[in-house]
Design an enzyme around this catalytic site. Sequence first.
Site, PDB file in Angstrom:
ATOM      1  N   GLY A 131      -9.989  11.384   4.191  1.00  0.00           N
ATOM      2  CA  GLY A 131     -10.509  10.756   2.987  1.00  0.00           C
ATOM      3  C   GLY A 131     -11.591   9.736   3.301  1.00  0.00           C
ATOM      4  O   GLY A 131     -12.574   9.620   2.578  1.00  0.00           O
ATOM      5  N   ARG A 268      15.480 -21.660 -10.864  1.00  0.00           N
ATOM      6  CA  ARG A 268      16.422 -21.516  -9.761  1.00  0.00           C
ATOM      7  C   ARG A 268      16.617 -22.866  -9.051  1.00  0.00           C
ATOM      8  O   ARG A 268      15.640 -23.513  -8.663  1.00  0.00           O
ATOM      9  CB  ARG A 268      15.861 -20.487  -8.778  1.00  0.00           C
ATOM     10  CG  ARG A 268      16.575 -20.392  -7.475  1.00  0.00           C
ATOM     11  CD  ARG A 268      17.856 -19.621  -7.616  1.00  0.00           C
ATOM     12  NE  ARG A 268      18.425 -19.310  -6.324  1.00  0.00           N
ATOM     13  CZ  ARG A 268      19.689 -18.950  -6.163  1.00  0.00           C
ATOM     14  NH1 ARG A 268      20.497 -18.869  -7.209  1.00  0.00           N
ATOM     15  NH2 ARG A 268      20.146 -18.667  -4.967  1.00  0.00           N
ATOM     16  N   THR A 270      18.309 -25.184  -5.921  1.00  0.00           N
ATOM     17  CA  THR A 270      18.986 -25.316  -4.618  1.00  0.00           C
ATOM     18  C   THR A 270      18.936 -26.800  -4.240  1.00  0.00           C
ATOM     19  O   THR A 270      18.023 -27.519  -4.683  1.00  0.00           O
ATOM     20  CB  THR A 270      18.300 -24.515  -3.484  1.00  0.00           C
ATOM     21  OG1 THR A 270      16.986 -24.996  -3.310  1.00  0.00           O
ATOM     22  CG2 THR A 270      18.283 -23.017  -3.752  1.00  0.00           C
ATOM     23  N   HIS A 278      10.695 -28.236  -4.464  1.00  0.00           N
ATOM     24  CA  HIS A 278      10.635 -28.271  -2.991  1.00  0.00           C
ATOM     25  C   HIS A 278       9.194 -27.985  -2.549  1.00  0.00           C
ATOM     26  O   HIS A 278       8.560 -27.047  -3.047  1.00  0.00           O
ATOM     27  CB  HIS A 278      11.567 -27.222  -2.376  1.00  0.00           C
ATOM     28  CG  HIS A 278      13.015 -27.451  -2.683  1.00  0.00           C
ATOM     29  ND1 HIS A 278      13.653 -28.648  -2.446  1.00  0.00           N
ATOM     30  CD2 HIS A 278      13.950 -26.627  -3.217  1.00  0.00           C
ATOM     31  CE1 HIS A 278      14.919 -28.546  -2.808  1.00  0.00           C
ATOM     32  NE2 HIS A 278      15.130 -27.338  -3.295  1.00  0.00           N
ATOM     33  N   GLY A 339      13.784 -14.821  -2.983  1.00  0.00           N
ATOM     34  CA  GLY A 339      14.811 -14.636  -1.954  1.00  0.00           C
ATOM     35  C   GLY A 339      15.440 -13.253  -2.078  1.00  0.00           C
ATOM     36  O   GLY A 339      14.754 -12.277  -2.413  1.00  0.00           O
ATOM     37  N   GLY A 340      16.749 -13.177  -1.869  1.00  0.00           N
ATOM     38  CA  GLY A 340      17.452 -11.881  -1.903  1.00  0.00           C
ATOM     39  C   GLY A 340      17.253 -11.143  -3.218  1.00  0.00           C
ATOM     40  O   GLY A 340      17.132  -9.914  -3.242  1.00  0.00           O
ATOM     41  N   GLU A 363      -9.557   4.439  -3.435  1.00  0.00           N
ATOM     42  CA  GLU A 363     -10.995   4.143  -3.640  1.00  0.00           C
ATOM     43  C   GLU A 363     -11.627   3.549  -2.381  1.00  0.00           C
ATOM     44  O   GLU A 363     -12.501   2.673  -2.457  1.00  0.00           O
ATOM     45  CB  GLU A 363     -11.192   3.256  -4.861  1.00  0.00           C
ATOM     46  CG  GLU A 363     -10.718   3.979  -6.113  1.00  0.00           C
ATOM     47  CD  GLU A 363     -11.603   3.833  -7.304  1.00  0.00           C
ATOM     48  OE1 GLU A 363     -12.771   3.460  -7.152  1.00  0.00           O
ATOM     49  OE2 GLU A 363     -11.108   4.143  -8.400  1.00  0.00           O
TER      50      GLU A 363
HETATM   51  N1  COS Z   1     -25.190   4.126  -2.512  1.00  0.00           N
HETATM   52  C1  COS Z   1     -26.163   5.042  -2.306  1.00  0.00           C
HETATM   53  N2  COS Z   1     -26.323   5.675  -1.124  1.00  0.00           N
HETATM   54  C2  COS Z   1     -25.475   5.381  -0.128  1.00  0.00           C
HETATM   55  C3  COS Z   1     -24.439   4.439  -0.281  1.00  0.00           C
HETATM   56  C4  COS Z   1     -24.317   3.795  -1.531  1.00  0.00           C
HETATM   57  N3  COS Z   1     -23.377   2.881  -1.754  1.00  0.00           N
HETATM   58  N4  COS Z   1     -23.760   4.354   0.861  1.00  0.00           N
HETATM   59  C5  COS Z   1     -24.340   5.205   1.728  1.00  0.00           C
HETATM   60  N5  COS Z   1     -25.381   5.824   1.116  1.00  0.00           N
HETATM   61  C6  COS Z   1     -26.307   6.771   1.709  1.00  0.00           C
HETATM   62  C7  COS Z   1     -26.970   6.157   2.940  1.00  0.00           C
HETATM   63  O1  COS Z   1     -28.114   5.431   2.576  1.00  0.00           O
HETATM   64  C8  COS Z   1     -27.295   7.365   3.761  1.00  0.00           C
HETATM   65  O2  COS Z   1     -28.468   7.965   3.221  1.00  0.00           O
HETATM   66  P1  COS Z   1     -29.583   8.702   4.171  1.00  0.00           P
HETATM   67  O3  COS Z   1     -28.950   9.932   4.678  1.00  0.00           O
HETATM   68  O4  COS Z   1     -30.694   8.957   3.236  1.00  0.00           O
HETATM   69  O5  COS Z   1     -29.891   7.729   5.264  1.00  0.00           O
HETATM   70  C9  COS Z   1     -26.141   8.297   3.465  1.00  0.00           C
HETATM   71  O6  COS Z   1     -25.592   7.897   2.205  1.00  0.00           O
HETATM   72  C10 COS Z   1     -25.055   8.285   4.507  1.00  0.00           C
HETATM   73  O7  COS Z   1     -24.575   6.962   4.616  1.00  0.00           O
HETATM   74  P2  COS Z   1     -23.757   6.480   5.873  1.00  0.00           P
HETATM   75  O8  COS Z   1     -24.552   6.765   7.119  1.00  0.00           O
HETATM   76  O9  COS Z   1     -23.345   5.073   5.613  1.00  0.00           O
HETATM   77  O10 COS Z   1     -22.519   7.486   5.864  1.00  0.00           O
HETATM   78  P3  COS Z   1     -21.188   7.517   6.702  1.00  0.00           P
HETATM   79  O11 COS Z   1     -20.867   8.937   6.973  1.00  0.00           O
HETATM   80  O12 COS Z   1     -21.270   6.568   7.824  1.00  0.00           O
HETATM   81  O13 COS Z   1     -20.047   7.049   5.653  1.00  0.00           O
HETATM   82  C11 COS Z   1     -18.765   5.558   4.286  1.00  0.00           C
HETATM   83  C12 COS Z   1     -20.128   5.955   4.862  1.00  0.00           C
HETATM   84  C13 COS Z   1     -17.717   5.318   5.339  1.00  0.00           C
HETATM   85  C14 COS Z   1     -19.081   4.249   3.558  1.00  0.00           C
HETATM   86  C15 COS Z   1     -18.296   6.630   3.273  1.00  0.00           C
HETATM   87  O14 COS Z   1     -17.931   7.809   3.940  1.00  0.00           O
HETATM   88  C16 COS Z   1     -17.130   6.161   2.411  1.00  0.00           C
HETATM   89  O15 COS Z   1     -17.323   5.391   1.462  1.00  0.00           O
HETATM   90  N6  COS Z   1     -15.917   6.619   2.709  1.00  0.00           N
HETATM   91  C17 COS Z   1     -14.736   6.299   1.878  1.00  0.00           C
HETATM   92  C18 COS Z   1     -14.625   7.281   0.766  1.00  0.00           C
HETATM   93  C19 COS Z   1     -13.684   6.812  -0.293  1.00  0.00           C
HETATM   94  O16 COS Z   1     -13.796   5.697  -0.799  1.00  0.00           O
HETATM   95  N7  COS Z   1     -12.738   7.659  -0.646  1.00  0.00           N
HETATM   96  C20 COS Z   1     -11.806   7.372  -1.686  1.00  0.00           C
HETATM   97  C21 COS Z   1     -11.970   8.386  -2.743  1.00  0.00           C
HETATM   98  S1  COS Z   1     -11.548   7.867  -4.330  1.00  0.00           S
HETATM   99  S2  COS Z   1      -9.631   7.641  -4.347  1.00  0.00           S
END
Ligand code: COS
Length: 382
Positions: A131, A268, A270, A278, A339-340, A363
Site C-alpha cells: 500500500g 473517581r 482515591t 492529584h 485504570g482497570g 490514507e
Molecule cells: N501531488 C502531485 N504530484 C506528486 C505528489 C503530490 N502530492 N507527490 C508526488 N508527486 C509526483 C512527483 O512530483 C513525481 O512526479 P515526476 O515523475 O514528474 O517527477 C511523481 O509523483 C513520483 O513521486 P515520488 O518520486 O515522490 O514517488 P515515490 O514512488 O517515491 O512515492 C509516496 C511517493 C511514498 C509519497 C507515495 O507512494 C505515497 O503517497 N504512498 C502512500 C499511498 C497511500 O497513502 N496509500 C493509502 C491509500 S488510501 S487508504
Amino acid sequence: MPDFSLSSEQTSLRDMARKFARGEMAPHAAECDRSARFPEEIYRKAYDLGLMNLNVPAEYGGSGLSLFDQCLLVEELAYACGGMTTSIIANCLALEPILLGGTDEQKRRVLTPFCASYQLASFCLTEPTGGSDAGALRTHARRDGDAYVLEGEKCFITNAPHASLYTVFATTDPALRHRGIAAFVVPRSAEGVLPGKDEEKMGHRASSTGTVRFEKVRVPVRDRLGGETDGFSIAMRTLDHTRTPIGALATGIAQAALDHAARYALKRETFGKPIAEHQAIQIKLANMAQAVAAARLLTWHAAWIIDGGRKGTLESSIAKCFASDAALHVADEAIQTFGGYGYMKDYPVEKLLRDAKLTQIYEGANEIQRTVIARELLLGYA
Ligand code: COS
C-alpha cells in the site's frame, strides 16, 4: 495569519453535525463496535442531512463544502464514532479523483446521478502486495479498442462490499512505475467486478473494509480520468486533500478521550479526594488537552492552506500524522486515567484506542507521512 473564528453558518453546520453525531450515532456506537455491524440506516440519515458527499460541488449534487468546513463536521462525527465517520466520509475520498481529474462531462455524467440518492463509492488504490509504494501497482489496464481491460485485486478498501462505484488506479505498464498509472471510474454493475467479504478489524468496526477483484473488466476509454499517465498524480493530489479530514477525524477521537478522562477524574476518588486533584492526573489531562488543541489547529491550518488554493502536501501530511499520533496517545492516557476500568469493554475508552490506531495507518501510514514531510521540508533547504 489565518482567522479561525467561526461564522454563524459554520457554527450552525457544526451544531447540526454535533446533534446528529450525539443523537443518532453515539447511541449505537458500542453495539456496532461489538457486533461489527454496518449501520446503513445511520449512513442513509447522514446522506439525507448532506453529510456524505461533502466535497462535491452543489452543481453536481453534493454539499460543496470547503475543506475547513468538512473538517468541522468530521471532527464532530468522529467524536461519536470513528468507524461510522470513516464510512460516512469514504465517498469524499472516492469522488475526489473525479473532481480533480474528470472533465465537466464526466462530472455531470457520473457525479450528478450518483449524488442524487444514497450511494457509496470506494477509492481503490491499495493492493495485497503493498500500500505504501503506490507506484508499484499490479492491477493492470490493457487497452483494447475503445476500452481498457482491468485485471487485478485491491484490498483494505473502505465500503467496498457496499459500494456502487469505484475509482480504480491501474498500470498500463508496471515497468513505468508511477508514470504508467491511469485512473478509472468503474461501476459495480460492470461485468467482472467482484467485491469480497468484510474484513474482521480491530477498530472502526462499524465501517466496512474489503477486497475488490477486477476480472477482465471492460472500462470504456471515456471513463478514464485525465490522460493515460495521469493516475499517480491524481492519486497523490487526492490524498493531499483527504488526509486533512483524517486529522479532523483523529482530533474528534482525541477530544472524546479527553472528555471521558476529565469527567471520570472528577468523579473517581482515591486517597480521600477526586483523582482530578492529584497532580499526576492533572499533568496527564494538561498534556492531553495540549495534544488535542495542537491537532485541531494543525488540521485547520492545512485546510486553510488548501482552501486558499495552495497544494498543501506538507501541511496535510503534518496534520494527519500529528493528529493521529496524538489520538493514539490521548486515548492511551484516557485508559490509564480510568485504570482497570479503562481496559474493560463496559467503558468507552478502549474503543477509542482501537479506533485511533487506524488513523496512523490508513490514507498513508505515518512512516509515509514523515517521508513526505521530510521531502517537502528539505526542498526549502536545497
Ligand atoms: N501531488 C502531485 N504530484 C506528486 C505528489 C503530490 N502530492 N507527490 C508526488 N508527486 C509526483 C512527483 O512530483 C513525481 O512526479 P515526476 O515523475 O514528474 O517527477 C511523481 O509523483 C513520483 O513521486 P515520488 O518520486 O515522490 O514517488 P515515490 O514512488 O517515491 O512515492 C509516496 C511517493 C511514498 C509519497 C507515495 O507512494 C505515497 O503517497 N504512498 C502512500 C499511498 C497511500 O497513502 N496509500 C493509502 C491509500 S488510501 S487508504
